[in-house]
Design an enzyme around this catalytic site. Structure first.
Site, PDB file in Angstrom:
ATOM      1  N   ARG A 249      16.069  17.199  -0.151  1.00 44.68           N
ATOM      2  CA  ARG A 249      14.789  16.716   0.346  1.00 44.68           C
ATOM      3  C   ARG A 249      13.837  16.606  -0.836  1.00 44.68           C
ATOM      4  O   ARG A 249      13.614  17.578  -1.564  1.00 44.68           O
ATOM      5  CB  ARG A 249      14.211  17.686   1.387  1.00 44.68           C
ATOM      6  CG  ARG A 249      12.731  17.476   1.733  1.00 44.68           C
ATOM      7  CD  ARG A 249      12.485  16.227   2.513  1.00 44.68           C
ATOM      8  NE  ARG A 249      11.062  16.039   2.836  1.00 44.68           N
ATOM      9  CZ  ARG A 249      10.541  14.888   3.251  1.00 44.68           C
ATOM     10  NH1 ARG A 249      11.307  13.822   3.410  1.00 44.68           N
ATOM     11  NH2 ARG A 249       9.262  14.800   3.530  1.00 44.68           N
ATOM     12  N   HIS A 251      10.045  16.156  -1.515  1.00 42.44           N
ATOM     13  CA  HIS A 251       8.855  16.336  -0.695  1.00 42.44           C
ATOM     14  C   HIS A 251       7.613  16.298  -1.564  1.00 42.44           C
ATOM     15  O   HIS A 251       7.513  17.022  -2.557  1.00 42.44           O
ATOM     16  CB  HIS A 251       8.937  17.681   0.037  1.00 42.44           C
ATOM     17  CG  HIS A 251       7.898  17.854   1.096  1.00 42.44           C
ATOM     18  ND1 HIS A 251       8.074  17.413   2.396  1.00 42.44           N
ATOM     19  CD2 HIS A 251       6.662  18.409   1.064  1.00 42.44           C
ATOM     20  CE1 HIS A 251       6.993  17.703   3.111  1.00 42.44           C
ATOM     21  NE2 HIS A 251       6.114  18.303   2.319  1.00 42.44           N
ATOM     22  N   CYS A 265       0.467  14.580  10.702  1.00 39.60           N
ATOM     23  CA  CYS A 265       1.546  13.981   9.920  1.00 39.60           C
ATOM     24  C   CYS A 265       2.829  14.784  10.112  1.00 39.60           C
ATOM     25  O   CYS A 265       2.838  15.856  10.707  1.00 39.60           O
ATOM     26  CB  CYS A 265       1.176  13.912   8.432  1.00 39.60           C
ATOM     27  SG  CYS A 265       0.946  15.517   7.658  1.00 39.60           S
ATOM     28  N   CYS A 267       4.748  16.059   7.687  1.00 40.94           N
ATOM     29  CA  CYS A 267       5.133  16.669   6.415  1.00 40.94           C
ATOM     30  C   CYS A 267       5.830  18.019   6.574  1.00 40.94           C
ATOM     31  O   CYS A 267       6.947  18.198   6.095  1.00 40.94           O
ATOM     32  CB  CYS A 267       3.915  16.793   5.502  1.00 40.94           C
ATOM     33  SG  CYS A 267       3.254  15.180   4.986  1.00 40.94           S
ATOM     34  N   GLU A 296      -0.637  15.657  -3.860  1.00 39.99           N
ATOM     35  CA  GLU A 296      -1.391  15.758  -2.607  1.00 39.99           C
ATOM     36  C   GLU A 296      -1.954  14.412  -2.166  1.00 39.99           C
ATOM     37  O   GLU A 296      -2.540  13.674  -2.954  1.00 39.99           O
ATOM     38  CB  GLU A 296      -2.533  16.759  -2.769  1.00 39.99           C
ATOM     39  CG  GLU A 296      -3.405  16.937  -1.553  1.00 39.99           C
ATOM     40  CD  GLU A 296      -2.674  17.590  -0.386  1.00 39.99           C
ATOM     41  OE1 GLU A 296      -2.661  16.976   0.702  1.00 39.99           O
ATOM     42  OE2 GLU A 296      -2.122  18.689  -0.564  1.00 39.99           O
ATOM     43  N   GLY A 297      -1.761  14.100  -0.877  1.00 39.93           N
ATOM     44  CA  GLY A 297      -2.324  12.877  -0.318  1.00 39.93           C
ATOM     45  C   GLY A 297      -1.826  11.623  -0.987  1.00 39.93           C
ATOM     46  O   GLY A 297      -2.600  10.733  -1.318  1.00 39.93           O
ATOM     47  N   ARG A 298      -0.484  11.546  -1.206  1.00 39.36           N
ATOM     48  CA  ARG A 298       0.111  10.407  -1.929  1.00 39.36           C
ATOM     49  C   ARG A 298      -0.461  10.276  -3.329  1.00 39.36           C
ATOM     50  O   ARG A 298      -0.655   9.178  -3.848  1.00 39.36           O
ATOM     51  CB  ARG A 298      -0.085   9.100  -1.162  1.00 39.36           C
ATOM     52  CG  ARG A 298       0.547   9.091   0.211  1.00 39.36           C
ATOM     53  CD  ARG A 298       0.488   7.696   0.808  1.00 39.36           C
ATOM     54  NE  ARG A 298       0.505   7.807   2.257  1.00 39.36           N
ATOM     55  CZ  ARG A 298      -0.195   7.027   3.075  1.00 39.36           C
ATOM     56  NH1 ARG A 298      -0.977   6.088   2.584  1.00 39.36           N
ATOM     57  NH2 ARG A 298      -0.119   7.181   4.367  1.00 39.36           N
ATOM     58  N   ASP A 336      -0.766   3.928  -2.166  1.00 36.01           N
ATOM     59  CA  ASP A 336       0.024   5.066  -2.611  1.00 36.01           C
ATOM     60  C   ASP A 336      -0.006   5.112  -4.137  1.00 36.01           C
ATOM     61  O   ASP A 336       0.130   4.080  -4.795  1.00 36.01           O
ATOM     62  CB  ASP A 336       1.470   4.904  -2.124  1.00 36.01           C
ATOM     63  CG  ASP A 336       2.264   6.182  -2.127  1.00 36.01           C
ATOM     64  OD1 ASP A 336       2.169   6.940  -3.115  1.00 36.01           O
ATOM     65  OD2 ASP A 336       3.001   6.439  -1.156  1.00 36.01           O
ATOM     66  N   ARG A 338       1.878   7.722  -5.770  1.00 40.20           N
ATOM     67  CA  ARG A 338       2.890   8.708  -6.148  1.00 40.20           C
ATOM     68  C   ARG A 338       3.847   8.164  -7.198  1.00 40.20           C
ATOM     69  O   ARG A 338       4.438   8.916  -7.963  1.00 40.20           O
ATOM     70  CB  ARG A 338       3.670   9.158  -4.916  1.00 40.20           C
ATOM     71  CG  ARG A 338       2.895  10.102  -4.032  1.00 40.20           C
ATOM     72  CD  ARG A 338       3.647  10.422  -2.768  1.00 40.20           C
ATOM     73  NE  ARG A 338       3.752   9.280  -1.878  1.00 40.20           N
ATOM     74  CZ  ARG A 338       4.352   9.314  -0.696  1.00 40.20           C
ATOM     75  NH1 ARG A 338       4.908  10.446  -0.282  1.00 40.20           N
ATOM     76  NH2 ARG A 338       4.395   8.249   0.073  1.00 40.20           N
ATOM     77  N   SER A 360      15.237  11.986   4.033  1.00 36.72           N
ATOM     78  CA  SER A 360      14.066  11.161   3.756  1.00 36.72           C
ATOM     79  C   SER A 360      14.219   9.811   4.436  1.00 36.72           C
ATOM     80  O   SER A 360      15.322   9.268   4.524  1.00 36.72           O
ATOM     81  CB  SER A 360      13.892  10.951   2.253  1.00 36.72           C
ATOM     82  OG  SER A 360      12.832  10.059   1.976  1.00 36.72           O
TER      83      SER A 360
END
Length: 422
Positions: A249, A251, A265, A267, A296-298, A336, A338, A360
């Site tokens: 995973r 994450h 969400c 998560c 955090e938060g994308r 996003d 990320r 995922s």
């Protein structure tokens, strides 16, 4: 620049600038750094400490975002500026690598593959007084989650005295990793010039690191951002052996859900589901891996995330899938940040070339792994019963946008976005 300070941490008036050319006498004293060299000795250490500015070969400083706290501690006199850590008995609890991927400068560009083994790799230089510091630490621990206890009660997992202890706690090996960016490789990964990358990093951090644009000879940057934590289940020596099956995973941090179980969400439910898959695989003789990224938060930050929450709930028609990503763009300017392009580096660090079960639904994560040459055999969506009621909007929006989801896409199509089946 670097600041010369007294042993008690109080700043003197003398300031040594390192932003325009190397300081006097630096030639021949800073260790050479050849990223992607076949051995640690040929690659050289990453030196970003301020105790000896003439021997630095990297931009930035150790500790990521915590480096600011260290600066404050020095200014307040709580920490001597010339403090050197005593690293006795801090060696990794388990050996990781080396793997062939470490010698490929294109495969690992965002972490230092030797960051956990500086004593073994650079012991001679350390003995000579060079202040080389770890950027990775590996230790053993236990985790205790109510979701794992639920899985044991339901019979999906069992207490075996090895992976799961007698009290329901799970034994893991975990690694903390700070980011170390090889700037030419980062630029190549994003399809831009190194100069373009350096200028953007300099300008849009308020000129925090002038060496980015004035010291082209320094190719490595330790950015002041969060890193990642790995949780390894089963025998860590089997991870990346090319034979033992692995569940995984990846994450990205969501403090509100991961810690406080917010229901807006998926998560925490998906994180817990991923951990269960990893434990299950380890109990069957395989291994498991959870990669927990501080994004955090994308990677938009928690303040931006909460602003988006407000905008979603207050918009005309209420929170709905067709406006899910648009509301984020209105606040943040982008959906996003990320950038999963850097995510596969940690798999190369572990020597992983194939993931047997990937917990995922993210198309971005899957595509990044695929581009990096890492095979994903099975993608495992979150079970429908684990999705909180308020998270249905998020799930519908993501599936509509291209996220993988076994039965989710057909459910979404059948309802034309009105909601997944109950």
């Amino acid at each position: 620049m670097s600041v010369t300070t007294g042993s008690g941490g109080r700043s003197r008036n003398h300031i040594v600038l390192t932003s325009h050319g190397a300081p006097t006498g630096v030639s021949g004293t800073a260790p050479a750094l050849d990223w992607g060299a076949p051995t640690a000795a040929q690659r050289g250490p990453v030196v970003a400490t301020l105790t000896d500015p003439k021997r630095r070969n990297a931009i930035g400083t150790h500790g990521g975002g915590y480096s600011v706290y260290r600066a404050l501690a020095i200014a307040a006199g709580a920490l001597p500026a010339d403090f050197k850590a005593d690293l006795t008995n801090t060696a990794p609890s388990d050996l990781i690598g080396p793997h062939p991927q470490w010698a490929d400068p294109a495969k690992i560009v965002s972490i230092d593959p030797y960051g956990h083994m500086i004593g073994e790799a650079f012991g001679d230089l350390i003995a000579q007084g060079l202040d080389v510091r770890p950027t990775i630490a590996v230790t053993r621990a236990h985790i205790d989650m109510p979701e794992i206890r639920d899985a044991i009660r339901a019979g999906r997992l069992r207490i075996d005295g090895d992976i799961i202890g007698p009290k329901g706690d799970v034994r893991v090996t975990k690694a903390a990793i700070d980011p170390v960016w090889y700037l030419p490789g980062i630029a190549q990964r994003f399809g831009m010039g190194e100069g373009q990358l350096r200028r953007a990093l300099f300008e849009y951090t308020g000129g925090m690191f002038p060496e980015l644009v004035t010291r082209g000879d320094l190719k490595v940057f330790l950015p002041p951002i969060g890193g990642m934590t790995l949780y390894m289940f089963g025998d860590p020596s089997k991870i990346g052996d090319g034979v033992t099956p692995i569940a995984c995973r990846v994450h990205d941090e969501c403090n509100g859900s991961d810690v406080f179980s917010s229901d807006i969400c998926t998560c925490r439910p998906y994180l817990a589901h991923g951990i269960e898959l990893c434990v299950e695989m380890a109990q069957k003789g395989g291994t498991g891996l959870v990669v927990y990224n501080r994004k955090e938060g994308r990677a938009l930050g928690e303040v931006t995330k909460f602003l988006v929450y407000n905008a979603r709930k207050r918009q005309e028609g209420g929170d709905r899938p067709d406006a899910y990503f648009k509301r984020t763009e209105c606040v943040a300017g982008v959906q996003d940040m990320r950038f999963q392009e850097l995510m596969p580096d940690v798999f190369h660090w572990l020597g992983i070339t194939k993931i047997d079960r990937f917990a995922s639904m993210s198309d971005m994560k899957f595509n990044a792994l695929d581009r990096a040459g890492i095979e994903v055999v099975e993608r495992v969506p979150i079970p429908d019963e684990l999705i909180p009621p308020d998270a249905r909007v998020e799930m519908e929006a993501k599936v509509s946008a291209g996220y993988y989801g076994a039965g989710f896409q057909s459910q979404y199509d059948a309802t034309q976005g009105r909601g997944l089946k109950d």
